[in-house]
Design a protein around this motif. Sequence first.
Motif, PDB file in Angstrom:
ATOM      1  N   ASP A 151     -10.321  13.959   1.373  1.00 57.19           N
ATOM      2  CA  ASP A 151      -9.731  14.969   2.257  1.00 57.19           C
ATOM      3  C   ASP A 151      -8.959  14.306   3.387  1.00 57.19           C
ATOM      4  OD1 ASP A 151     -10.697  17.091   0.801  1.00 57.19           O
ATOM      5  OD2 ASP A 151     -12.469  17.393   2.070  1.00 57.19           O
ATOM      6  N   PHE A 152      -9.528  13.257   3.956  1.00 56.95           N
ATOM      7  CA  PHE A 152      -8.877  12.536   5.052  1.00 56.95           C
ATOM      8  C   PHE A 152      -7.531  11.966   4.620  1.00 56.95           C
ATOM      9  CE2 PHE A 152      -8.100   8.459   7.201  1.00 56.95           C
ATOM     10  CZ  PHE A 152      -8.129   8.837   8.530  1.00 56.95           C
ATOM     11  N   LEU A 153      -7.460  11.539   3.382  1.00 61.92           N
ATOM     12  CA  LEU A 153      -6.230  10.911   2.889  1.00 61.92           C
ATOM     13  C   LEU A 153      -5.067  11.890   2.725  1.00 61.92           C
ATOM     14  CD1 LEU A 153      -7.691   8.463   0.211  1.00 61.92           C
ATOM     15  CD2 LEU A 153      -6.677   7.871   2.415  1.00 61.92           C
ATOM     16  N   GLN A 154      -5.352  13.184   2.841  1.00 58.75           N
ATOM     17  CA  GLN A 154      -4.260  14.157   2.776  1.00 58.75           C
ATOM     18  C   GLN A 154      -3.271  13.928   3.910  1.00 58.75           C
ATOM     19  OE1 GLN A 154      -3.795  16.415   0.374  1.00 58.75           O
ATOM     20  NE2 GLN A 154      -5.699  15.895  -0.692  1.00 58.75           N
ATOM     21  N   LEU A 155      -3.799  13.546   5.085  1.00 56.07           N
ATOM     22  CA  LEU A 155      -2.920  13.333   6.237  1.00 56.07           C
ATOM     23  C   LEU A 155      -3.595  12.401   7.245  1.00 56.07           C
ATOM     24  CD1 LEU A 155      -0.108  14.283   7.217  1.00 56.07           C
ATOM     25  CD2 LEU A 155      -1.276  15.999   8.600  1.00 56.07           C
ATOM     26  N   TYR A 160       0.774   6.232   6.273  1.00 54.36           N
ATOM     27  CA  TYR A 160       0.707   5.252   5.191  1.00 54.36           C
ATOM     28  C   TYR A 160       1.654   4.084   5.459  1.00 54.36           C
ATOM     29  CZ  TYR A 160      -2.175   8.346   2.383  1.00 54.36           C
ATOM     30  OH  TYR A 160      -3.220   9.124   1.924  1.00 54.36           O
ATOM     31  N   PRO A 161       1.324   2.900   4.927  1.00 54.58           N
ATOM     32  CA  PRO A 161       0.179   2.549   4.075  1.00 54.58           C
ATOM     33  C   PRO A 161      -1.133   2.532   4.844  1.00 54.58           C
ATOM     34  CG  PRO A 161       1.407   0.573   4.623  1.00 54.58           C
ATOM     35  CD  PRO A 161       2.207   1.728   5.166  1.00 54.58           C
ATOM     36  N   VAL A 162      -2.234   2.605   4.091  1.00 51.24           N
ATOM     37  CA  VAL A 162      -3.570   2.491   4.670  1.00 51.24           C
ATOM     38  C   VAL A 162      -4.315   1.385   3.930  1.00 51.24           C
ATOM     39  CG1 VAL A 162      -3.682   4.909   5.351  1.00 51.24           C
ATOM     40  CG2 VAL A 162      -4.611   4.205   3.123  1.00 51.24           C
ATOM     41  N   VAL A 163      -5.409   0.948   4.539  1.00 48.67           N
ATOM     42  CA  VAL A 163      -6.267  -0.072   3.931  1.00 48.67           C
ATOM     43  C   VAL A 163      -7.625   0.548   3.656  1.00 48.67           C
ATOM     44  CG1 VAL A 163      -7.225  -2.386   4.144  1.00 48.67           C
ATOM     45  CG2 VAL A 163      -5.048  -1.839   5.244  1.00 48.67           C
ATOM     46  N   ARG A 181      -0.679   7.955  -1.079  1.00 49.18           N
ATOM     47  CA  ARG A 181      -1.954   8.671  -1.129  1.00 49.18           C
ATOM     48  C   ARG A 181      -2.646   8.513  -2.477  1.00 49.18           C
ATOM     49  NH1 ARG A 181      -3.523  13.903  -2.421  1.00 49.18           N
ATOM     50  NH2 ARG A 181      -1.366  14.597  -2.665  1.00 49.18           N
ATOM     51  N   ASP A 182      -1.908   8.583  -3.596  1.00 45.06           N
ATOM     52  CA  ASP A 182      -2.569   8.505  -4.895  1.00 45.06           C
ATOM     53  C   ASP A 182      -3.198   7.136  -5.117  1.00 45.06           C
ATOM     54  OD1 ASP A 182      -0.128   7.229  -5.094  1.00 45.06           O
ATOM     55  OD2 ASP A 182       0.352   8.009  -7.091  1.00 45.06           O
ATOM     56  N   GLU A 183      -2.555   6.104  -4.597  1.00 43.27           N
ATOM     57  CA  GLU A 183      -3.120   4.755  -4.706  1.00 43.27           C
ATOM     58  C   GLU A 183      -4.379   4.631  -3.861  1.00 43.27           C
ATOM     59  OE1 GLU A 183      -1.720   0.089  -4.095  1.00 43.27           O
ATOM     60  OE2 GLU A 183      -0.315   1.729  -3.683  1.00 43.27           O
ATOM     61  N   ALA A 184      -4.357   5.199  -2.663  1.00 41.53           N
ATOM     62  CA  ALA A 184      -5.542   5.179  -1.800  1.00 41.53           C
ATOM     63  C   ALA A 184      -6.679   5.981  -2.425  1.00 41.53           C
ATOM     64  CB  ALA A 184      -5.189   5.731  -0.424  1.00 41.53           C
ATOM     65  N   ALA A 185      -6.338   7.117  -3.026  1.00 40.42           N
ATOM     66  CA  ALA A 185      -7.364   7.944  -3.667  1.00 40.42           C
ATOM     67  C   ALA A 185      -8.012   7.210  -4.836  1.00 40.42           C
ATOM     68  CB  ALA A 185      -6.753   9.262  -4.133  1.00 40.42           C
ATOM     69  N   ARG A 186      -7.210   6.486  -5.614  1.00 33.16           N
ATOM     70  CA  ARG A 186      -7.784   5.699  -6.716  1.00 33.16           C
ATOM     71  C   ARG A 186      -8.741   4.644  -6.188  1.00 33.16           C
ATOM     72  NH1 ARG A 186      -2.495   5.958  -8.852  1.00 33.16           N
ATOM     73  NH2 ARG A 186      -2.019   3.841  -8.096  1.00 33.16           N
TER      74      ARG A 186
END
Length: 441
Positions: A151-155, A160-163, A181-186
């Motif tokens: 949920d946090f990765l939505q915004l 982005y980028p994030v670690v 976001r999709d890479e972070a979610a994976r």
Amino acid sequence: MPAYGAGRVDRAWPPWNNPQTMKKALVVGSGGREHALAWKLASEGWSVWVAPGNAGMEAVATRVPVKAADIRGVVEQSKSIGTDLVVVGPEAPLALGMADELVAHGSLVFGPTAAAARIEGSKVFAKKTMKKFGVPTARSVEFDSAAEALDFLQLPPFGYPVVVKADGLAAGKGVVVAEKRDEAARAVRSIMTDRKFGDAGDRILIEECLRGTEMSFFALAYGHGAIALGTAQDYKRLLDGDHGPNTGGMGSVSPSPLATSATEDRIMDSVVLPVVRGLAAEGYEYRGLLYAGLMITDRGPRVLEFNCRFGDPETQPLMLTIETGLGEAMAACARGEAPNVPARNALTSVCVVLASRGYPEEPEVGKQIHGLEEATKKGAVVFHAATESREGPLVTTGGRVLSVCASGRSAADARSKAYEAAAAISFEGIHYRRDVAAFSA
């Protein structure tokens, strides 16, 4: 058994330099870092044992058949040898309390207690420690739920980028830099749902991605203070140009090209001393190597992570920049005393890691190694990480096999020597980066 590696240290000269009177050190571990530490201690006149060591270390140390994770076995070996100093190389035994047990049984040990080793063992603990003591670092949020992290990765507030970081120990591989976001979610699902790193992924941190150039900073901590030891720059990605997956490290150069006396003073004052003194004030005396992984940004140094031990492969070239005094300095730290600063030379050292095909996921093993003598003739020091002989040919046993190191009056000079020596070594499936220290080529 044939001796492979960095060259045997002659203990017959001077005449008083013999195993009956030399100080005794036990180095715990079996990688390139531990080979470099054993090599340096032997060069300073210590009689060295390694647990369990590898084939290359036999040139400078006596191997004992005890695994690095065997706390009881290491304690018994230390007592049997009558050590003057135990140096614990890997982080996992420290996090599990090896230093605590060694001290409890009367050994002098260079390495923090389990409580202090949480600075590496838990990224959440490290982040809270930095915030508490005002150490500059990236903004971050911690999560113990994959759903909340997704949920946090939505915004994310820092964009982005994030670690994405696993909280616990993951052999240097529990960090993903996600551009989208999709890479972070994976990454979140891999760590928390698929349990790629086991219990290390019970919690995660999601951080802002800092921009700049990385630097590794090493300090010798003695409980209530610390002194600077040196710097390095390492190359984590598998492929040239910083592409490919993260690894334990594919090469390094020491000192860092960004190292200046002003920068080092700033890091000591804003990063190292606040942490060492802060932990001491809370009852956790830190005695050992404190390694700050930094990003040098346009706002100054920012901490990416802390490690509670020497780095690998940064230790290998670092040892080539130290003339003498490291063993005595580590022993002083272990006693809680301010050490003398080890003598340094004015050279730059470059390390190129030779890895197996398939590293870091599924490295091929059992490949015969050729060309070590030729490499040393070219002026290199070769530290072993994943080698064994068992009375036969020297073969590979893991992912990062050898660290080829050379020194010069400039990084360009050292780089040229290291790559010339690396080219002399061969084994089936050999892989190494061609751009270590290329900034000065």
